[in-house]
Every structure is written in structure tokens, then in C-alpha cells.
Design a protein around this motif. Structure first.
Motif, PDB file in Angstrom:
ATOM      1  N   ARG A 154     108.313  13.058 110.926  1.00 56.73           N
ATOM      2  CA  ARG A 154     109.342  11.992 110.865  1.00 56.73           C
ATOM      3  C   ARG A 154     108.791  10.706 109.978  1.00 56.73           C
ATOM      4  NH1 ARG A 154     114.111  11.453 113.266  1.00 56.73           N
ATOM      5  NH2 ARG A 154     114.452  12.967 114.998  1.00 56.73           N
ATOM      6  N   GLN A 182     110.797   9.106 105.612  1.00 56.88           N
ATOM      7  CA  GLN A 182     112.062   8.704 105.931  1.00 56.88           C
ATOM      8  C   GLN A 182     113.176   9.401 104.982  1.00 56.88           C
ATOM      9  OE1 GLN A 182     113.142   7.134 109.037  1.00 56.88           O
ATOM     10  NE2 GLN A 182     110.983   7.993 109.186  1.00 56.88           N
ATOM     11  N   CYS A 183     112.844  10.602 104.401  1.00 51.72           N
ATOM     12  CA  CYS A 183     113.557  11.221 103.346  1.00 51.72           C
ATOM     13  C   CYS A 183     114.659  12.083 103.880  1.00 51.72           C
ATOM     14  CB  CYS A 183     112.961  11.476 102.140  1.00 51.72           C
ATOM     15  SG  CYS A 183     111.632  12.782 102.573  1.00 51.72           S
ATOM     16  N   TYR A 184     114.503  12.691 105.008  1.00 55.61           N
ATOM     17  CA  TYR A 184     115.066  13.881 105.518  1.00 55.61           C
ATOM     18  C   TYR A 184     116.459  13.582 106.276  1.00 55.61           C
ATOM     19  CZ  TYR A 184     111.183  16.444 103.804  1.00 55.61           C
ATOM     20  OH  TYR A 184     110.121  16.924 103.117  1.00 55.61           O
ATOM     21  N   GLU A 185     117.143  14.385 106.829  1.00 58.75           N
ATOM     22  CA  GLU A 185     118.529  14.108 107.538  1.00 58.75           C
ATOM     23  C   GLU A 185     117.993  14.319 108.808  1.00 58.75           C
ATOM     24  OE1 GLU A 185     121.545  16.650 106.193  1.00 58.75           O
ATOM     25  OE2 GLU A 185     121.689  15.623 103.846  1.00 58.75           O
ATOM     26  N   GLU A 186     118.707  13.991 109.798  1.00 55.34           N
ATOM     27  CA  GLU A 186     118.509  14.301 111.244  1.00 55.34           C
ATOM     28  C   GLU A 186     118.184  15.508 111.646  1.00 55.34           C
ATOM     29  OE1 GLU A 186     117.182  13.011 115.047  1.00 55.34           O
ATOM     30  OE2 GLU A 186     117.497  11.897 113.231  1.00 55.34           O
ATOM     31  N   ARG A 187     119.116  16.332 111.006  1.00 58.83           N
ATOM     32  CA  ARG A 187     119.140  17.633 111.318  1.00 58.83           C
ATOM     33  C   ARG A 187     117.975  18.404 110.872  1.00 58.83           C
ATOM     34  NH1 ARG A 187     119.578  21.504 107.746  1.00 58.83           N
ATOM     35  NH2 ARG A 187     120.498  20.067 106.150  1.00 58.83           N
ATOM     36  N   GLU A 188     117.444  17.956 109.812  1.00 56.51           N
ATOM     37  CA  GLU A 188     116.202  18.736 109.425  1.00 56.51           C
ATOM     38  C   GLU A 188     114.954  18.259 110.119  1.00 56.51           C
ATOM     39  OE1 GLU A 188     116.860  18.883 104.771  1.00 56.51           O
ATOM     40  OE2 GLU A 188     116.853  16.853 105.342  1.00 56.51           O
ATOM     41  N   TYR A 189     115.203  16.734 110.841  1.00 57.78           N
ATOM     42  CA  TYR A 189     113.962  16.378 111.692  1.00 57.78           C
ATOM     43  C   TYR A 189     113.927  17.177 113.090  1.00 57.78           C
ATOM     44  CZ  TYR A 189     113.067  12.324 108.979  1.00 57.78           C
ATOM     45  OH  TYR A 189     112.733  11.303 107.735  1.00 57.78           O
ATOM     46  N   GLY A 233     112.462  21.345 106.240  1.00 54.10           N
ATOM     47  CA  GLY A 233     113.373  20.865 105.269  1.00 54.10           C
ATOM     48  C   GLY A 233     112.500  21.311 103.931  1.00 54.10           C
TER      49      GLY A 233
END
Length: 75
Positions: free
Chosen positions: A22, A25-32, A37
């Protein structure tokens, strides 16, 4: 847009489905949630030494003179 000396499409490697955390802060919630990712590695070593960016090289003479004429004096 990133302002760098790195060519935007040359000399890069893309790795899909890599472990993500986390902190960036570049990924989408699904990827977290999935914990995976894409990641990109850029080879930033310069093959040719470019001229350095400077006030003198970056602007036409008329613009440089106008800026200098309006620059505060340190008197």
C-alpha cells in the motif's frame, strides 16, 4: 506526466502480476486486495550525454533579457 530525462517508452521493462504493497499510492483497490499489480523498471543510464538544461540554453535572448530586467536586485 513525469518530467525526467528518461525516454517515456524506450529502455523499460514491464513486469505483470508483481507483489504490491500500500505504500505507493498508484494502484487500484483491487490490486491492493489481491496483492499483485504491474511494475515498471526504467533503464535511466544515458547512452548519449545531453546538454544540460539552463536558463541560457532554454530560452530565447528576448525572453532572457525581459526576465533579467524584471529580476529583483540584491542591493
Amino acid at each position: 506526466m513525469l518530467a525526467t530525462r528518461v525516454h517515456p517508452i524506450g529502455r523499460r521493462a514491464v513486469f505483470e502480476d508483481q507483489r504490491v504493497i500500500r505504500l505507493p499510492q498508484c494502484y487500484e483497490e483491487r490490486e491492493y486486495v489481491e496483492g499483485k499489480g504491474p511494475k515498471v523498471v526504467f533503464d535511466t543510464l544515458q547512452t548519449v550525454r545531453h546538454r544540460h538544461a539552463s536558463f541560457d540554453q532554454g530560452y530565447p535572448e528576448a525572453v532572457r533579457q525581459r526576465v533579467l530586467a524584471n529580476w529583483p536586485k540584491n542591493d
